[in-house]
Write a protein that holds these residues in place. Structure first.
Motif, PDB file in Angstrom:
ATOM      1  N   VAL A 216       7.985  -2.226   3.875  1.00  0.00           N
ATOM      2  CA  VAL A 216       6.834  -1.957   4.738  1.00  0.00           C
ATOM      3  C   VAL A 216       5.660  -1.463   3.903  1.00  0.00           C
ATOM      4  O   VAL A 216       4.508  -1.843   4.142  1.00  0.00           O
ATOM      5  CB  VAL A 216       7.199  -0.946   5.844  1.00  0.00           C
ATOM      6  N   ILE A 217       5.956  -0.621   2.916  1.00  0.00           N
ATOM      7  CA  ILE A 217       4.895  -0.191   2.001  1.00  0.00           C
ATOM      8  C   ILE A 217       4.311  -1.410   1.286  1.00  0.00           C
ATOM      9  O   ILE A 217       3.093  -1.529   1.127  1.00  0.00           O
ATOM     10  CB  ILE A 217       5.431   0.830   0.980  1.00  0.00           C
ATOM     11  N   GLY A 218       5.179  -2.336   0.888  1.00  0.00           N
ATOM     12  CA  GLY A 218       4.710  -3.569   0.255  1.00  0.00           C
ATOM     13  C   GLY A 218       3.851  -4.395   1.180  1.00  0.00           C
ATOM     14  O   GLY A 218       2.859  -5.009   0.745  1.00  0.00           O
ATOM     15  N   GLY A 219       4.208  -4.411   2.451  1.00  0.00           N
ATOM     16  CA  GLY A 219       3.399  -5.144   3.424  1.00  0.00           C
ATOM     17  C   GLY A 219       2.018  -4.540   3.573  1.00  0.00           C
ATOM     18  O   GLY A 219       1.015  -5.260   3.662  1.00  0.00           O
ATOM     19  N   LEU A 220       1.956  -3.209   3.599  1.00  0.00           N
ATOM     20  CA  LEU A 220       0.664  -2.525   3.663  1.00  0.00           C
ATOM     21  C   LEU A 220      -0.148  -2.810   2.409  1.00  0.00           C
ATOM     22  O   LEU A 220      -1.347  -3.113   2.481  1.00  0.00           O
ATOM     23  CB  LEU A 220       0.878  -1.019   3.830  1.00  0.00           C
ATOM     24  N   ALA A 221       0.502  -2.746   1.259  1.00  0.00           N
ATOM     25  CA  ALA A 221      -0.190  -3.013  -0.005  1.00  0.00           C
ATOM     26  C   ALA A 221      -0.736  -4.439  -0.035  1.00  0.00           C
ATOM     27  O   ALA A 221      -1.872  -4.677  -0.467  1.00  0.00           O
ATOM     28  CB  ALA A 221       0.761  -2.781  -1.180  1.00  0.00           C
ATOM     29  N   ALA A 222       0.055  -5.396   0.433  1.00  0.00           N
ATOM     30  CA  ALA A 222      -0.390  -6.789   0.440  1.00  0.00           C
ATOM     31  C   ALA A 222      -1.575  -6.985   1.381  1.00  0.00           C
ATOM     32  O   ALA A 222      -2.511  -7.739   1.079  1.00  0.00           O
ATOM     33  CB  ALA A 222       0.766  -7.702   0.846  1.00  0.00           C
ATOM     34  N   ALA A 223      -1.551  -6.292   2.531  1.00  0.00           N
ATOM     35  CA  ALA A 223      -2.656  -6.407   3.485  1.00  0.00           C
ATOM     36  C   ALA A 223      -3.937  -5.840   2.910  1.00  0.00           C
ATOM     37  O   ALA A 223      -5.024  -6.421   3.058  1.00  0.00           O
ATOM     38  CB  ALA A 223      -2.283  -5.692   4.797  1.00  0.00           C
ATOM     39  N   LEU A 224      -3.829  -4.693   2.237  1.00  0.00           N
ATOM     40  CA  LEU A 224      -5.008  -4.090   1.613  1.00  0.00           C
ATOM     41  C   LEU A 224      -5.549  -4.984   0.494  1.00  0.00           C
ATOM     42  O   LEU A 224      -6.767  -5.146   0.344  1.00  0.00           O
ATOM     43  CB  LEU A 224      -4.661  -2.707   1.064  1.00  0.00           C
ATOM     44  N   ALA A 225      -4.639  -5.578  -0.274  1.00  0.00           N
ATOM     45  CA  ALA A 225      -5.052  -6.458  -1.367  1.00  0.00           C
ATOM     46  C   ALA A 225      -5.729  -7.713  -0.829  1.00  0.00           C
ATOM     47  O   ALA A 225      -6.715  -8.199  -1.403  1.00  0.00           O
ATOM     48  CB  ALA A 225      -3.845  -6.825  -2.227  1.00  0.00           C
TER      49      ALA A 225
ATOM     50  N   GLY B  13     -13.302  -9.560  -0.136  1.00  0.00           N
ATOM     51  CA  GLY B  13     -14.550  -8.824  -0.278  1.00  0.00           C
ATOM     52  C   GLY B  13     -14.739  -7.713   0.729  1.00  0.00           C
ATOM     53  O   GLY B  13     -15.856  -7.238   0.944  1.00  0.00           O
ATOM     54  N   PHE B  14     -13.632  -7.286   1.363  1.00  0.00           N
ATOM     55  CA  PHE B  14     -13.732  -6.225   2.361  1.00  0.00           C
ATOM     56  C   PHE B  14     -12.909  -5.025   1.910  1.00  0.00           C
ATOM     57  O   PHE B  14     -11.722  -5.170   1.587  1.00  0.00           O
ATOM     58  CB  PHE B  14     -13.232  -6.703   3.718  1.00  0.00           C
TER      59      PHE B  14
END
Length: 202
Positions: free
Chosen positions: A120-129, A135-136
């Motif tokens: 889940v942490i990886g999913g959050l990291a991927a979404a932020l990336a 560009g957001f």
């Protein structure tokens, strides 16, 4: 009740019930002869759970089996039981995702990173990336707001977990995890419309 009566009571076809019996998802009935068995309310309850998992929640039979295994042999703590339910419905993430930013967010909010599912942490990291690649960049205050809202939602959901049985708890968590997300997304969009109207339309 006979198999045909069980099928009528649950709206699950007799061939499907036989398949669940063969696969071990549904426990056997009490034999009344070499070819006949009697079923009871425990079979009705189990079939409702199976259909909710593979129907409304959209789980595969192997995923449903994992949830049912947790119901049949629950861990000692409710926390571990809920973790097993979440484990089944959590998507894997790529191992090469840098989770530094996501972990930093959790630590800033006082959330124990070690107690969170790495996927889940990886999913959050991927979404932020993905957002950054487009560009957001989320303003810090907005992310803090998301974290606060998520924590309050989680607390409310945990308060509502039925505790009368492991099956009821797992069913609630599994279905709630899968079915609540579209509701949350729709509510967020509606709230933006309302807030925008109040702020910009007067």
């Amino acid at each position: 009740m006979r198999l045909s009566e069980l099928a009528r009571a649950t709206a699950v076809s007799a061939p499907t019930i036989k398949y669940y019996l063969r696969e071990g998802l549904l426990h056997d009935g009490a034999l009344t002869s070499a070819t006949q068995a009697e079923y009871d309310e425990s079979h009705v309850t189990r079939l409702h759970l199976i259909r909710a998992l593979v129907g409304a929640a959209g789980l595969s039979l192997s995923q449903a089996r994992s949830v049912l295994d947790a119901v049949d042999s629950p861990p000692e703590s409710l926390h571990d039981l809920l973790g097993r339910a979440h484990e089944v419905v959590t998507e894997p993430h790529h191992a090469d995702v840098d989770t530094t930013e996501a972990e930093g967010l959790l630590r800033r909010w006082g959330w124990p990173v070690e107690g969170c599912d790495p996927r889940v942490i990886g999913g959050l990291a991927a979404a932020l990336a993905s957002a950054r690649a487009a560009g957001f960049v989320f303003p810090e205050a907005v992310l803090d707001s998301y974290g606060d809202a998520a924590r309050r939602m989680a607390t409310a959901e945990l308060d509502a977990i039925p505790l009368e049985s492991p099956a009821a708890a797992v069913r609630y968590v599994t279905l709630g995890t899968l079915l609540a997300e579209p509701v949350i997304l729709s509510l967020r969009r509606l709230a933006e419309q309302v807030a925008s109207g109040e702020r910009f339309e007067g």
